[in-house]
Design a protein around this motif. Structure first.
Motif, PDB file in Angstrom:
ATOM      1  N   ALA A 238       0.808  -1.222   0.000  1.00 53.46           N
ATOM      2  CA  ALA A 238       0.000   0.000   0.000  1.00 53.46           C
ATOM      3  C   ALA A 238       0.838   1.267   0.000  1.00 53.46           C
ATOM      4  O   ALA A 238       0.521   2.241   0.697  1.00 53.46           O
ATOM      5  CB  ALA A 238      -0.969  -0.002   1.184  1.00 53.46           C
ATOM      6  N   ALA A 239       1.913   1.274  -0.790  1.00 56.29           N
ATOM      7  CA  ALA A 239       2.658   2.523  -0.979  1.00 56.29           C
ATOM      8  C   ALA A 239       1.797   3.514  -1.745  1.00 56.29           C
ATOM      9  O   ALA A 239       1.000   3.139  -2.606  1.00 56.29           O
ATOM     10  CB  ALA A 239       3.946   2.254  -1.739  1.00 56.29           C
ATOM     11  N   GLY A 240       1.967   4.808  -1.469  1.00 53.01           N
ATOM     12  CA  GLY A 240       1.188   5.820  -2.145  1.00 53.01           C
ATOM     13  C   GLY A 240       1.675   6.120  -3.545  1.00 53.01           C
ATOM     14  O   GLY A 240       0.946   6.699  -4.343  1.00 53.01           O
ATOM     15  N   ASP A 241       2.911   5.710  -3.853  1.00 50.60           N
ATOM     16  CA  ASP A 241       3.433   5.888  -5.206  1.00 50.60           C
ATOM     17  C   ASP A 241       3.829   4.512  -5.739  1.00 50.60           C
ATOM     18  O   ASP A 241       2.971   3.687  -6.010  1.00 50.60           O
ATOM     19  CB  ASP A 241       4.607   6.865  -5.193  1.00 50.60           C
ATOM     20  N   ASP A 242       5.121   4.223  -5.847  1.00 50.60           N
ATOM     21  CA  ASP A 242       5.569   2.951  -6.409  1.00 50.60           C
ATOM     22  C   ASP A 242       6.052   2.003  -5.309  1.00 50.60           C
ATOM     23  O   ASP A 242       6.508   2.436  -4.252  1.00 50.60           O
ATOM     24  CB  ASP A 242       6.703   3.206  -7.410  1.00 50.60           C
ATOM     25  N   GLY A 243       5.989   0.705  -5.598  1.00 51.87           N
ATOM     26  CA  GLY A 243       6.430  -0.276  -4.617  1.00 51.87           C
ATOM     27  C   GLY A 243       7.939  -0.315  -4.509  1.00 51.87           C
ATOM     28  O   GLY A 243       8.529   0.091  -3.509  1.00 51.87           O
ATOM     29  N   LEU A 244       8.589  -0.828  -5.550  1.00 55.95           N
ATOM     30  CA  LEU A 244      10.050  -0.849  -5.638  1.00 55.95           C
ATOM     31  C   LEU A 244      10.472   0.115  -6.731  1.00 55.95           C
ATOM     32  O   LEU A 244       9.963   0.061  -7.853  1.00 55.95           O
ATOM     33  CB  LEU A 244      10.553  -2.261  -5.955  1.00 55.95           C
ATOM     34  N   ASP A 245      11.414   0.998  -6.421  1.00 57.81           N
ATOM     35  CA  ASP A 245      11.867   2.016  -7.362  1.00 57.81           C
ATOM     36  C   ASP A 245      13.384   1.934  -7.492  1.00 57.81           C
ATOM     37  O   ASP A 245      14.097   1.888  -6.476  1.00 57.81           O
ATOM     38  CB  ASP A 245      11.458   3.398  -6.863  1.00 57.81           C
ATOM     39  N   ILE A 246      13.883   1.903  -8.736  1.00 57.82           N
ATOM     40  CA  ILE A 246      15.312   1.789  -9.014  1.00 57.82           C
ATOM     41  C   ILE A 246      15.758   2.995  -9.826  1.00 57.82           C
ATOM     42  O   ILE A 246      15.113   3.358 -10.812  1.00 57.82           O
ATOM     43  CB  ILE A 246      15.612   0.482  -9.772  1.00 57.82           C
ATOM     44  N   ASP A 247      16.869   3.617  -9.414  1.00 60.00           N
ATOM     45  CA  ASP A 247      17.372   4.815 -10.083  1.00 60.00           C
ATOM     46  C   ASP A 247      18.903   4.793 -10.137  1.00 60.00           C
ATOM     47  O   ASP A 247      19.563   4.068  -9.384  1.00 60.00           O
ATOM     48  CB  ASP A 247      16.965   6.083  -9.300  1.00 60.00           C
ATOM     49  N   LEU A 261      -0.238  -3.719  -4.092  1.00 58.89           N
ATOM     50  CA  LEU A 261      -0.762  -2.380  -4.320  1.00 58.89           C
ATOM     51  C   LEU A 261      -1.935  -2.090  -3.389  1.00 58.89           C
ATOM     52  O   LEU A 261      -2.716  -2.975  -3.057  1.00 58.89           O
ATOM     53  CB  LEU A 261      -1.210  -2.227  -5.772  1.00 58.89           C
ATOM     54  N   GLY A 262      -2.041  -0.824  -2.985  1.00 55.21           N
ATOM     55  CA  GLY A 262      -3.182  -0.360  -2.217  1.00 55.21           C
ATOM     56  C   GLY A 262      -4.019   0.579  -3.054  1.00 55.21           C
ATOM     57  O   GLY A 262      -3.782   0.769  -4.257  1.00 55.21           O
ATOM     58  N   THR A 263      -4.991   1.224  -2.444  1.00 52.75           N
ATOM     59  CA  THR A 263      -5.905   2.076  -3.196  1.00 52.75           C
ATOM     60  C   THR A 263      -5.225   3.317  -3.755  1.00 52.75           C
ATOM     61  O   THR A 263      -5.709   3.908  -4.730  1.00 52.75           O
ATOM     62  CB  THR A 263      -7.073   2.507  -2.302  1.00 52.75           C
ATOM     63  N   ALA A 264      -4.115   3.742  -3.172  1.00 53.62           N
ATOM     64  CA  ALA A 264      -3.431   4.950  -3.637  1.00 53.62           C
ATOM     65  C   ALA A 264      -2.180   4.635  -4.452  1.00 53.62           C
ATOM     66  O   ALA A 264      -1.500   5.551  -4.907  1.00 53.62           O
ATOM     67  CB  ALA A 264      -3.047   5.821  -2.439  1.00 53.62           C
ATOM     68  N   SER A 265      -1.863   3.366  -4.641  1.00 53.72           N
ATOM     69  CA  SER A 265      -0.598   2.985  -5.273  1.00 53.72           C
ATOM     70  C   SER A 265      -0.590   3.311  -6.762  1.00 53.72           C
ATOM     71  O   SER A 265      -1.623   3.267  -7.437  1.00 53.72           O
ATOM     72  CB  SER A 265      -0.343   1.492  -5.081  1.00 53.72           C
ATOM     73  N   ASP A 266       0.599   3.596  -7.277  1.00 49.80           N
ATOM     74  CA  ASP A 266       0.778   3.866  -8.703  1.00 49.80           C
ATOM     75  C   ASP A 266       1.306   2.611  -9.381  1.00 49.80           C
ATOM     76  O   ASP A 266       0.543   1.727  -9.753  1.00 49.80           O
ATOM     77  CB  ASP A 266       1.721   5.049  -8.888  1.00 49.80           C
ATOM     78  N   HIS A 267       2.632   2.465  -9.528  1.00 48.80           N
ATOM     79  CA  HIS A 267       3.217   1.282 -10.153  1.00 48.80           C
ATOM     80  C   HIS A 267       3.777   0.332  -9.090  1.00 48.80           C
ATOM     81  O   HIS A 267       4.324   0.775  -8.073  1.00 48.80           O
ATOM     82  CB  HIS A 267       4.363   1.666 -11.085  1.00 48.80           C
ATOM     83  N   ALA A 268       3.685  -0.954  -9.339  1.00 49.07           N
ATOM     84  CA  ALA A 268       4.392  -1.897  -8.476  1.00 49.07           C
ATOM     85  C   ALA A 268       5.898  -1.711  -8.631  1.00 49.07           C
ATOM     86  O   ALA A 268       6.639  -1.733  -7.646  1.00 49.07           O
ATOM     87  CB  ALA A 268       3.993  -3.329  -8.820  1.00 49.07           C
ATOM     88  N   LEU A 269       6.351  -1.527  -9.872  1.00 53.97           N
ATOM     89  CA  LEU A 269       7.770  -1.281 -10.158  1.00 53.97           C
ATOM     90  C   LEU A 269       7.902   0.012 -10.954  1.00 53.97           C
ATOM     91  O   LEU A 269       7.166   0.229 -11.916  1.00 53.97           O
ATOM     92  CB  LEU A 269       8.374  -2.417 -10.987  1.00 53.97           C
ATOM     93  N   ARG A 297      -5.958   3.813 -10.324  1.00 51.19           N
ATOM     94  CA  ARG A 297      -4.507   3.730 -10.221  1.00 51.19           C
ATOM     95  C   ARG A 297      -4.076   2.271 -10.118  1.00 51.19           C
ATOM     96  O   ARG A 297      -4.860   1.391  -9.768  1.00 51.19           O
ATOM     97  CB  ARG A 297      -4.017   4.505  -8.999  1.00 51.19           C
ATOM     98  N   GLY A 298      -2.809   2.017 -10.413  1.00 49.17           N
ATOM     99  CA  GLY A 298      -2.273   0.679 -10.194  1.00 49.17           C
ATOM    100  C   GLY A 298      -1.822  -0.011 -11.458  1.00 49.17           C
ATOM    101  O   GLY A 298      -2.626  -0.637 -12.146  1.00 49.17           O
ATOM    102  N   GLU A 299      -0.513   0.085 -11.770  1.00 49.27           N
ATOM    103  CA  GLU A 299       0.073  -0.557 -12.944  1.00 49.27           C
ATOM    104  C   GLU A 299       1.080  -1.616 -12.501  1.00 49.27           C
ATOM    105  O   GLU A 299       1.573  -1.601 -11.377  1.00 49.27           O
ATOM    106  CB  GLU A 299       0.783   0.487 -13.816  1.00 49.27           C
ATOM    107  N   TYR A 300       1.389  -2.519 -13.408  1.00 47.32           N
ATOM    108  CA  TYR A 300       2.413  -3.522 -13.110  1.00 47.32           C
ATOM    109  C   TYR A 300       3.792  -2.859 -12.967  1.00 47.32           C
ATOM    110  O   TYR A 300       4.445  -2.989 -11.939  1.00 47.32           O
ATOM    111  CB  TYR A 300       2.498  -4.555 -14.242  1.00 47.32           C
ATOM    112  N   ALA A 301       4.247  -2.203 -14.056  1.00 46.71           N
ATOM    113  CA  ALA A 301       5.616  -1.693 -14.055  1.00 46.71           C
ATOM    114  C   ALA A 301       5.812  -0.641 -15.127  1.00 46.71           C
ATOM    115  O   ALA A 301       5.189  -0.689 -16.191  1.00 46.71           O
ATOM    116  CB  ALA A 301       6.611  -2.830 -14.268  1.00 46.71           C
TER     117      ALA A 301
END
Length: 408
Positions: A238-247, A261-269, A297-301
């Motif tokens: 239930a992250a409000g943006d992305d689950g795992l983020d790589i930069d 994903l939660g109700t406010a989540s954007d991408h899982a990755l 909201r809520g995409e795979y990656a």
């Protein structure tokens, strides 16, 4: 004025005065459990107290913070550069080794969790932004704009060198994190700029990151900015943006992990690539993605900005019919064509209205690639009972996500 909370007191009962059978007074000698400012010498947080974080707390170069199994750390609310957060600076170490039966829990001061508990009763996965988060900074390489070797992490003023991360030591050691649950964080630093649950800035491969849970963070669950640390057994719920983020050319390996994903989540990755000339390729191996069908909201990656690396052995279910895995610019599409970005063995429980797994994978760049067509070879349709990949869920019974039945 300094706030002082006491969770352990030494009680002294004074003898009664002559001719008086009643005790005259009870004195409580308090023990300070509030963490503030800079920790410049070794310190241990013991499990017999509930500790508090007030403002930005930095463990400075040369100092080591040890946290005993079962310790609960609660953080006060705050915004801007004074948002409550724990920062392990370059050259400092954290030794936080919880266990499955006694995890170390970082949470909000509003959480009613107390000694001997692994979850409170008054906050849910929808209570976000109640404090900052945990930030670990190292001397490992990252790929930064202008090919500089170090940059400043968000949330620490530029005048404070404890906020720098990056260097040339890929094997840098920032310590050990095991069986850690980080809850209800992501306080806002500025409009649309929040702290991640766990931020890893140029953390080296000498660091141990294993069995980490992030629940109900406003921004990303766990974000890797460069570095080479390997991470295993991660749960983001239930992250409000992305689950795992790589930069910034993160080049470690992430194994056996789950994003819910939660109700406010954007991408899982959300996967980005290098910002400078230094290249680095990540590996994600053994991942379960659990979607959310109840909101828009809520995409795979989303693979962006010249991302480079491998994502393999993924099991995904519970997504909406219009959710996708996308290459979203020319740089990442070119890297896919050149073999710098690869996908292997994605198994997907098809959402209603989707006829084949390959249709979930989309190249949205202008240059185009064979990504969508190739998805028929690296992805397949499965049922939950027939899947043969993804994370091994058996080791996550210690998490709040499992306790609250988010893991099915």
């Amino acid at each position: 004025m300094k706030k002082v909370f006491y969770s352990l007191s030494i009680v002294v009962l004074l003898a009664s005065c002559t001719g008086n059978d009643d005790p005259e007074v009870i004195i409580e000698v308090p023990v300070d459990t509030v963490l503030e400012g800079t920790i410049s010498t070794d310190k241990t947080l013991t499990q017999d107290k509930i500790w508090e974080i007030s403002g930005r707390v930095i463990v400075a170069n040369g100092a080591k913070l040890t946290i005993e199994p079962g310790t609960i750390i609660k953080a006060y609310a705050g915004t801007g550069t004074q948002a409550s957060a724990l920062i392990i600076a370059r050259g400092a170490k954290i030794d936080a080794q919880g266990t499955a039966s006694a995890p170390i829990i970082f949470t909000s001061s509003a959480d009613n969790i107390t000694f001997g508990q692994t979850t409170g009763t008054n906050l849910s996965e929808n209570d976000r932004g109640l404090w900052g988060g945990l930030i670990i900074l190292g001397y490992a390489p990252g790929s930064f704009k202008g090919d500089v070797t170090e940059v400043q992490i968000e949330g620490v003023p530029a005048t404070d060198t404890n906020g720098l991360f990056g260097g040339n030591d890929a094997a840098d050691n920032s310590g050990i994190l095991k069986y850690i649950s980080i809850r209800h964080g992501g306080a806002e630093l500025s409009p649309d700029n929040e702290i991640n649950g766990l931020t890893l800035g140029a953390v080296g491969s000498g660091t141990v990151i294993d069995n980490i849970e992030v629940v109900a963070n406003v921004d990303d669950g766990i974000e890797f900015f460069g570095g080479s640390v390997n991470a295993s057994n991660l749960v983001v719920w239930a992250a409000g943006d992305d689950g795992l983020d790589i930069d910034q050319a993160y080049s470690g390996t992430i194994t056996n992990s789950i994003v819910i994903l939660g109700t406010a989540s954007d991408h899982a990755l959300e996967i980005d690539g290098p910002e400078g000339s230094l290249e680095g390729q990540f590996t994600i191996d053994g991942l379960t993605l659990i979607g959310n069908e109840t909101t828009e909201r809520g995409e795979y990656a989303d693979y962006r900005s010249s991302a480079m690396g491998t994502t393999k052995n993924v099991f995904a279910y519970g997504f909406k019919g219009d959710s996708d895995v996308e290459l979203d610019n020319d740089g990442v599409a070119a890297n896919y064509t050149d073999g710098k970005l690869s996908f292997t063995n994605w198994q997907i429980v098809l959402p209603e209205g989707v006829s084949a797994s390959a249709s979930i994978f989309a190249d949205k760049s202008d240059v185009g690639s064979t990504f969508g067509a190739d998805a028929a070879t690296f992805s397949s349709d499965v049922t939950s009972s027939s899947k043969s990949t993804g994370a091994d869920m058996s080791g996550f019974t210690w998490t709040m996500a499992d306790i609250k039945n988010a893991l099915e």
